[in-house]
Structure formats: structure tokens, C-alpha cells
Design a protein around this motif. Sequence first.
Motif, mmCIF file in Angstrom:
data_model
loop_
_atom_site.group_PDB
_atom_site.id
_atom_site.type_symbol
_atom_site.label_atom_id
_atom_site.label_comp_id
_atom_site.label_asym_id
_atom_site.label_seq_id
_atom_site.Cartn_x
_atom_site.Cartn_y
_atom_site.Cartn_z
ATOM 1 N N ALA A 1 4.458 7.343 9.404
ATOM 2 C CA ALA A 1 3.156 8.041 10.017
ATOM 3 C C ALA A 1 3.124 9.555 10.196
ATOM 4 N N GLU A 2 2.301 10.291 9.817
ATOM 5 C CA GLU A 2 2.390 11.589 9.944
ATOM 6 C C GLU A 2 0.920 12.439 10.038
ATOM 7 N N ASP A 3 0.949 13.679 10.691
ATOM 8 C CA ASP A 3 -0.387 14.297 10.956
ATOM 9 C C ASP A 3 -0.734 15.223 9.770
ATOM 10 N N ARG A 4 -1.871 15.022 9.340
ATOM 11 C CA ARG A 4 -2.240 16.025 8.468
ATOM 12 C C ARG A 4 -3.616 16.624 8.741
ATOM 13 N N GLY A 5 -3.570 17.807 9.472
ATOM 14 C CA GLY A 5 -4.877 18.174 9.787
ATOM 15 C C GLY A 5 -5.236 17.497 10.949
ATOM 16 N N GLU A 6 -6.703 16.935 10.783
ATOM 17 C CA GLU A 6 -7.313 16.164 11.746
ATOM 18 C C GLU A 6 -7.221 14.713 11.274
ATOM 19 N N GLU A 7 -6.374 14.408 10.438
ATOM 20 C CA GLU A 7 -6.045 13.098 10.202
ATOM 21 C C GLU A 7 -4.674 12.315 10.499
ATOM 22 N N LEU A 8 -4.812 11.151 10.813
ATOM 23 C CA LEU A 8 -3.593 10.544 11.051
ATOM 24 C C LEU A 8 -3.057 9.684 9.617
ATOM 25 N N ARG A 9 -2.142 9.806 9.136
ATOM 26 C CA ARG A 9 -1.886 9.290 7.633
ATOM 27 C C ARG A 9 -0.701 8.164 7.994
ATOM 28 N N ILE A 10 -0.945 6.864 7.714
ATOM 29 C CA ILE A 10 0.203 5.915 7.665
ATOM 30 C C ILE A 10 0.242 5.289 6.247
ATOM 31 N N ALA A 11 1.478 5.346 5.826
ATOM 32 C CA ALA A 11 1.811 4.822 4.658
ATOM 33 C C ALA A 11 2.638 3.657 4.407
ATOM 34 N N VAL A 12 2.455 2.688 3.696
ATOM 35 C CA VAL A 12 3.253 1.558 3.642
ATOM 36 C C VAL A 12 3.670 1.369 2.054
ATOM 37 N N GLU A 13 5.200 1.710 1.721
ATOM 38 C CA GLU A 13 5.460 1.660 0.461
ATOM 39 C C GLU A 13 6.574 0.500 0.129
ATOM 40 N N ASP A 14 6.554 -0.060 -1.065
ATOM 41 C CA ASP A 14 7.617 -1.125 -1.289
ATOM 42 C C ASP A 14 8.319 -0.875 -2.448
ATOM 43 N N SER A 15 9.321 -1.398 -2.739
ATOM 44 C CA SER A 15 10.275 -1.173 -3.925
ATOM 45 C C SER A 15 9.832 -2.291 -5.171
ATOM 46 N N GLY A 16 8.819 -2.852 -5.139
ATOM 47 C CA GLY A 16 8.366 -4.091 -6.080
ATOM 48 C C GLY A 16 8.002 -3.562 -7.291
ATOM 49 N N LEU B 1 11.242 -10.925 7.765
ATOM 50 C CA LEU B 1 11.652 -10.219 6.693
ATOM 51 C C LEU B 1 13.276 -10.347 6.192
ATOM 52 N N ARG B 2 14.008 -10.513 7.525
ATOM 53 C CA ARG B 2 15.503 -10.544 7.400
ATOM 54 C C ARG B 2 15.745 -11.889 6.806
ATOM 55 N N GLU B 3 15.121 -12.987 6.998
ATOM 56 C CA GLU B 3 15.265 -14.166 6.222
ATOM 57 C C GLU B 3 14.900 -14.207 4.815
ATOM 58 N N LEU B 4 14.289 -13.244 4.457
ATOM 59 C CA LEU B 4 13.801 -12.872 2.991
ATOM 60 C C LEU B 4 14.527 -12.082 2.309
ATOM 61 N N GLU B 5 15.705 -11.575 3.087
ATOM 62 C CA GLU B 5 16.549 -10.360 2.639
ATOM 63 C C GLU B 5 15.563 -9.204 2.486
ATOM 64 N N ILE B 6 14.645 -8.819 2.784
ATOM 65 C CA ILE B 6 13.814 -7.551 2.775
ATOM 66 C C ILE B 6 14.187 -6.522 3.992
ATOM 67 N N ALA C 1 4.753 -9.209 -3.122
ATOM 68 C CA ALA C 1 4.824 -8.769 -4.287
ATOM 69 C C ALA C 1 6.437 -8.629 -4.806
ATOM 70 N N LEU C 2 7.439 -8.625 -3.732
ATOM 71 C CA LEU C 2 8.830 -8.289 -3.909
ATOM 72 C C LEU C 2 9.479 -9.491 -4.588
ATOM 73 N N HIS C 3 8.930 -10.780 -4.029
ATOM 74 C CA HIS C 3 9.518 -11.967 -4.539
ATOM 75 C C HIS C 3 11.014 -12.186 -4.180
ATOM 76 N N GLY C 4 11.485 -11.743 -3.248
ATOM 77 C CA GLY C 4 12.763 -11.799 -2.614
ATOM 78 C C GLY C 4 13.158 -10.512 -2.251
ATOM 79 N N LYS C 5 14.631 -10.030 -2.505
ATOM 80 C CA LYS C 5 15.110 -8.728 -1.986
ATOM 81 C C LYS C 5 14.433 -7.712 -2.568
ATOM 82 N N GLY C 6 14.354 -6.583 -1.638
ATOM 83 C CA GLY C 6 13.786 -5.409 -1.664
ATOM 84 C C GLY C 6 13.607 -4.760 -0.357
ATOM 85 N N SER C 7 13.063 -3.811 -0.374
ATOM 86 C CA SER C 7 12.683 -2.761 0.747
ATOM 87 C C SER C 7 11.175 -2.359 0.993
ATOM 88 N N ILE C 8 10.864 -2.122 2.539
ATOM 89 C CA ILE C 8 9.422 -1.819 2.754
ATOM 90 C C ILE C 8 9.702 -0.556 3.551
#
Length: 476
Positions: free
Chosen positions: A400-415, A350-355, A389-396
Motif C-alpha cells: 500500500a502506498e500514496d500516489r497524490g490523492e490516491e491510495l494504491r493497494i497492489a496484490v501480486e503473486d508468483s503464479g 496459506l501456511r497449510e498450502l505452503e504459500i 492460481a498458485l496451485h501449491g507453493k508460491g508467494s503473495i
Amino acid sequence: SRSHFASVLEGMLDPVITIDEQGIIQDANRSCQSAFGYAPRELVGRNLSLLLPEPYRSEHDGYLERYRRTGHTNILGRTREFPVRHREGHEITVELSVSRIEVQGEERPLFCGSFRDISERKRAELALRESEQRFHAIFEQAYEFIGLLRPDGTLLEVNATALELVGSEREDVLGKPFWETPWWSDRERERLRAAIDEAASGTFVRYETTHMRRDGALVSVDFSVKPFRNDAGDIVLLLPEGRDITDIKIAQRRELALSKAFAQIGESASLLAHEIKNPITAVNAALRAVAHQLGADEQEILAELVERMQKLERLMRRTLSFARPLDLQLSWVSPKELLETVALANRARLRELEISLEWRCAPDLAPIQADVSLLEELLTNLIVNATEALHGKGSIRITAEDRGEELRIAVEDSGPGIAPDLLSTLFKPFVSDKEQGTGIGLALVRKIVEAHGGTIQASNRPEGGARFEVRLPRCQ
């Protein structure tokens, strides 16, 4: 003699009243006060109609007059239910017995009425009837096949659902040993008798069986016999119950066939990938070997051809990975360590892609049972998807957080986000909006999530970019 009569009258627990031919109360015992609210002295000398609600009050004197004139009555020597009006205005139900008394030395007889308050019994009978009505409503309307047996297996009752299955009438089966009824084939009868004997000894019995409907179709049934005990602990009834699981069994067979088909696809894909990989490698090598002997235009064509061959190789590799059945190797996985491992594995590329890659997880987040290698593959696929999806510079960003009896993991991007027309088909195999996409990555992600009993959702962020949220249950 009068004293003796008064003592007997007062000693009776039920209210007792005597009247003359005109309906005037001559005697009343003290039980009248607890039953009707009137003291004996308040009743003596008054007409008995005082205690009668309408329409009996208005009709009472007419009954007596007719008796005096004709000598006929329907009440003497019988016990009948009758309403009595309490002093406080409410009615109570009594059993009334009336007899004629010839008094020595008197020209006219007396009539003695004995009252027994049965209000509680009537309320209990009403409650029992309502309870029986509720029971029959549930019993008859139940989707399951339900019956009642004596401990010896005699059929006492059966609901309409069970009767409709074989097209029988209730009178055709009640009173018979259950194993001799039309529901059971010859090969099932001995098994049923053994189950009834076992249930009659206090054991709950359950097994799967097969019945034939009246149209000849076979029905798979989850059958059970449950013993029912009275307050003394004795087994007095057996409850046979059957649940139609035909659709479930068909779905299970289809699922098994589908699993076998996927396994075969996986094996075939593995063999196919192996058979194709070597020729593709040889073709790539040959193309590179002759590329320097060609002109610029031909070299450009060869470069495009090499790229297409490489894409074919990647597609075969991803297809093989998707088709292969998942065999979960469960262990306790720390969410913090999982995110840290995935971030470190992808940071250099990712560093090579400037992300930029950011991850956040509370250090005390409880571990979850999961296949750590599959979760790493899942998150890596989501990161690769975001990178493309970013095609170059951007951020990801990964959280991770607990919500009741669930573990929720979110992956977000700036694309640019997800095209609206792709949201409904995003996780289907071979569906992709990327020029170089195979459409396998997100399908594999969903497969891994569902294998862990979880769900995944894709959406667009209000500020721009895509968001993928994985929800994994802690109790699988």
C-alpha cells in the motif's frame, strides 16, 4: 483685433489651422504640436497637404482648385472623420470641421479647420465591436438556451439554439414578456414570473422544467435566472439559461430501474439460496449415508456428485453476495491496520498450502474513508484468487502506498499470470479460467472498488505472476 484672434486661437484645446485658397497654412495654434508633432512655426507658410496621407495628399490641391473654379465643395459646414499624418509617420483619426472666414479688408477668404483627435474613441469603438462579435459568436453558438431580459421580464435577446427548440423567429419573441413566449406552457408561466421577480430582487434562481420541442417531443431542462448588476450595483439585466438534461434524466431513470432490478435479483437470490441450501445439504447427507453400501466405482461417482453439489452451493452463496446492493458504512480506515488484519486472517490457511504472504505499508500512511469490512472482503477475494492460481507453493505480496490523492493497494503473486485473452473480460460476472472458479469473486471486487469511487487494474508482472492494483481516491 489680430491680438484678440491670436489669444482665442491659442486658448482652444483642439488643434486649429487656417489656410488660404491655395492651401497654404496661415495660422496654427499650439495644440497642433501635441496632436500632430509640429510646432506652429513649422506649419505656417507650408501647404496643408503636409498633414495629409495618401491618397488625400495628392488630391488636396485639386479639391481647392475645383472650389476656386466652381464655388462648390462637400466639406464646408460639415464634420467628417479624416486621417492626419503625424510628424513621426503614423496616422491619427480626427473629426474635421471646416468653415469659411471672410476677413475684413481682404479680397480672398480664409478657411478655418478645427481638428479633434478621436483615435482613442475609434480604438474603443473597435474594441467594443470586437467584443460584441465575440459575445454574439459565443451567444449564438452556445449549446445551451440563453436569453437576456430586462428586470421586468421583457425579452431583449435570445440565441439561435433556443429559437430552434420551438421553431420561432427572433422578431416573433423579442420585446414580449418572457412568460408569454412559446417556450412556456400555461402551467409553467406563473412559476416563471415568480422566478423572474425573485431574480430581479437579486437572487439566483434555478429549477428543473419541461419544454415541448416543435416536433412535439418533451425536453427536460435545467433552467436558471441570474441577475446582472452594473458598476453601481443596480440590477440592469437578467440572464435566463437552460441546459438540455433529457439524456441525463433518461440515464437516471434507467439507472434507478437497474438498481431496483438488482435489488429484486438480490432478494430473489436470497430466497432462492435459502430454498436450495437445505435440499443440497440433505442430498449431501444422504449420499454420504449410502456411500459405504456401494462399491469402489460407485463411491467414486458419489464423491464427484458431492463435489458438484458443494460447488453449486458455493456458486449460489457468491451470486447472492454479488447481487446484494452495497450499503457503504464509511469510517476512517488505517491502511496499515487493514493489511495487517487481512494478512493475519489468511496466514494460517496459506501456511497449510505452503504459500508465503508478505505485506508492506508505511506506518505513517494517512487513513482513508471507506467501508473497512468491504475492503477486507475485497483483499481476501484477491488473495483467494492468487491462491487458486498458485496451485501449491508460491508467494503473495500486498503493498500500500500514496500516489497524490490516491491510495494504491497492489496484490501480486508468483503464479503463471493471466491469460492474455482473459484480461479484457476478467472482471465480468461468471467469467473464470479456473476449473473450480465461479467468476463472481473478481466481479465482486470491482463492484466494491467502484462503490468507493475507485478503479482496479489487472496485469501480468514482467518477472511472472499476476498483479491487481486497486486505486482508491482520498476525496470521494
